[in-house]
Design a protein around this motif. Structure first.
Motif, PDB file in Angstrom:
ATOM      1  N   LEU A 207       7.517 -12.599  -1.261  1.00 49.99           N
ATOM      2  CA  LEU A 207       6.464 -12.712  -2.271  1.00 49.99           C
ATOM      3  C   LEU A 207       5.106 -12.159  -1.835  1.00 49.99           C
ATOM      4  CD1 LEU A 207       7.361 -16.271  -3.574  1.00 49.99           C
ATOM      5  CD2 LEU A 207       7.923 -14.057  -4.619  1.00 49.99           C
ATOM      6  N   ALA A 208       4.835 -12.124  -0.547  1.00 48.95           N
ATOM      7  CA  ALA A 208       3.526 -11.649  -0.065  1.00 48.95           C
ATOM      8  C   ALA A 208       3.701 -10.776   1.174  1.00 48.95           C
ATOM      9  CB  ALA A 208       2.621 -12.845   0.235  1.00 48.95           C
TER      10      ALA A 208
ATOM     11  N   GLN B 226       0.265  -1.810  11.871  1.00 49.26           N
ATOM     12  CA  GLN B 226       0.221  -2.100  10.441  1.00 49.26           C
ATOM     13  C   GLN B 226       0.184  -0.810   9.627  1.00 49.26           C
ATOM     14  OE1 GLN B 226      -3.073  -4.694   9.531  1.00 49.26           O
ATOM     15  NE2 GLN B 226      -2.390  -6.239  10.998  1.00 49.26           N
ATOM     16  N   HIS B 227       0.963  -0.767   8.561  1.00 45.85           N
ATOM     17  CA  HIS B 227       0.939   0.367   7.643  1.00 45.85           C
ATOM     18  C   HIS B 227       0.331  -0.033   6.308  1.00 45.85           C
ATOM     19  CE1 HIS B 227       3.401   3.098  10.105  1.00 45.85           C
ATOM     20  NE2 HIS B 227       3.930   1.970  10.551  1.00 45.85           N
ATOM     21  N   LEU B 228       0.629  -1.249   5.872  1.00 46.89           N
ATOM     22  CA  LEU B 228       0.138  -1.767   4.590  1.00 46.89           C
ATOM     23  C   LEU B 228       0.396  -0.776   3.455  1.00 46.89           C
ATOM     24  CD1 LEU B 228      -3.125  -3.410   5.929  1.00 46.89           C
ATOM     25  CD2 LEU B 228      -0.987  -4.560   5.311  1.00 46.89           C
TER      26      LEU B 228
ATOM     27  N   ALA C  10       5.784  -2.779   2.529  1.00 46.89           N
ATOM     28  CA  ALA C  10       5.962  -3.937   1.646  1.00 46.89           C
ATOM     29  C   ALA C  10       7.425  -4.039   1.194  1.00 46.89           C
ATOM     30  CB  ALA C  10       5.039  -3.839   0.435  1.00 46.89           C
ATOM     31  N   LEU C  11       8.015  -2.898   0.870  1.00 45.46           N
ATOM     32  CA  LEU C  11       9.421  -2.880   0.469  1.00 45.46           C
ATOM     33  C   LEU C  11      10.312  -3.389   1.597  1.00 45.46           C
ATOM     34  CD1 LEU C  11      11.732  -1.974  -1.481  1.00 45.46           C
ATOM     35  CD2 LEU C  11      11.648   0.215  -0.278  1.00 45.46           C
ATOM     36  N   LEU C  12      10.076  -2.903   2.818  1.00 47.24           N
ATOM     37  CA  LEU C  12      10.909  -3.314   3.949  1.00 47.24           C
ATOM     38  C   LEU C  12      10.745  -4.798   4.268  1.00 47.24           C
ATOM     39  CD1 LEU C  12      10.475  -0.168   6.222  1.00 47.24           C
ATOM     40  CD2 LEU C  12      12.456  -0.807   4.817  1.00 47.24           C
ATOM     41  N   LEU C  13       9.521  -5.285   4.257  1.00 43.65           N
ATOM     42  CA  LEU C  13       9.310  -6.715   4.494  1.00 43.65           C
ATOM     43  C   LEU C  13       9.887  -7.548   3.357  1.00 43.65           C
ATOM     44  CD1 LEU C  13       5.796  -6.994   6.150  1.00 43.65           C
ATOM     45  CD2 LEU C  13       7.920  -8.014   6.955  1.00 43.65           C
TER      46      LEU C  13
END
Length: 131
Positions: free
Chosen positions: A23-24, A38-40, A45-48
């Motif tokens: 969710l976050a 960090q890529h942000l 986000a997709l991988l996490l």
């Protein structure tokens, strides 16, 4: 305390931390990865998020499955490599920061609960009092 309660306590880190990743994902990335890693990005986000979805799925299987003494024992053994992972990527190759203590504490709790369940199930199989 029953083996079922122990099993469901083991599921909670997957459901909680996995749900957080799902969710976050950017919050998790900002808090747990050292800035140089960090890529942000949408990709991170997709991988996490995918990682979180898999963790939630695992948590659901743990919650709703019927565990035996063998399941508790195998799960305890399967957790051991994660302690090496935590150490390596926090201290040797510091990709993760001290927030990975959440993962370490969760793994330690799940290990303790697994060993407790394994022991408890052994007593119930022999007819000894379960405490």
């Amino acid at each position: 305390m029953t083996p079922l309660i122990l099993q469901r306590l083991i599921a909670l880190p997957y459901l909680i931390l996995g749900g957080w990743c799902l969710l976050a994902p950017h919050m998790v990335e900002r808090l747990t990865l050292n800035p140089a890693y960090q890529h942000l990005s949408a990709t991170s986000a997709l991988l996490l998020g995918c990682f979180g979805a898999q963790a939630v799925l695992g948590g659901l299987f743990i919650w709703f499955s019927r565990w035996t003494r063998t399941t508790f024992g195998v799960y305890a053994i399967a957790l051991l490599p994660f302690f090496g992972f935590n150490y390596w990527f926090v201290y040797e190759v510091p990709i993760f920061n001290r927030w990975m203590a959440l993962d370490f504490v969760s793994n330690a709790a799940m290990l303790g609960l697994s060993l407790w369940g394994w022991r408890m199930m052994g007593r119930s199989e022999t007819g000894a009092p379960v405490s």
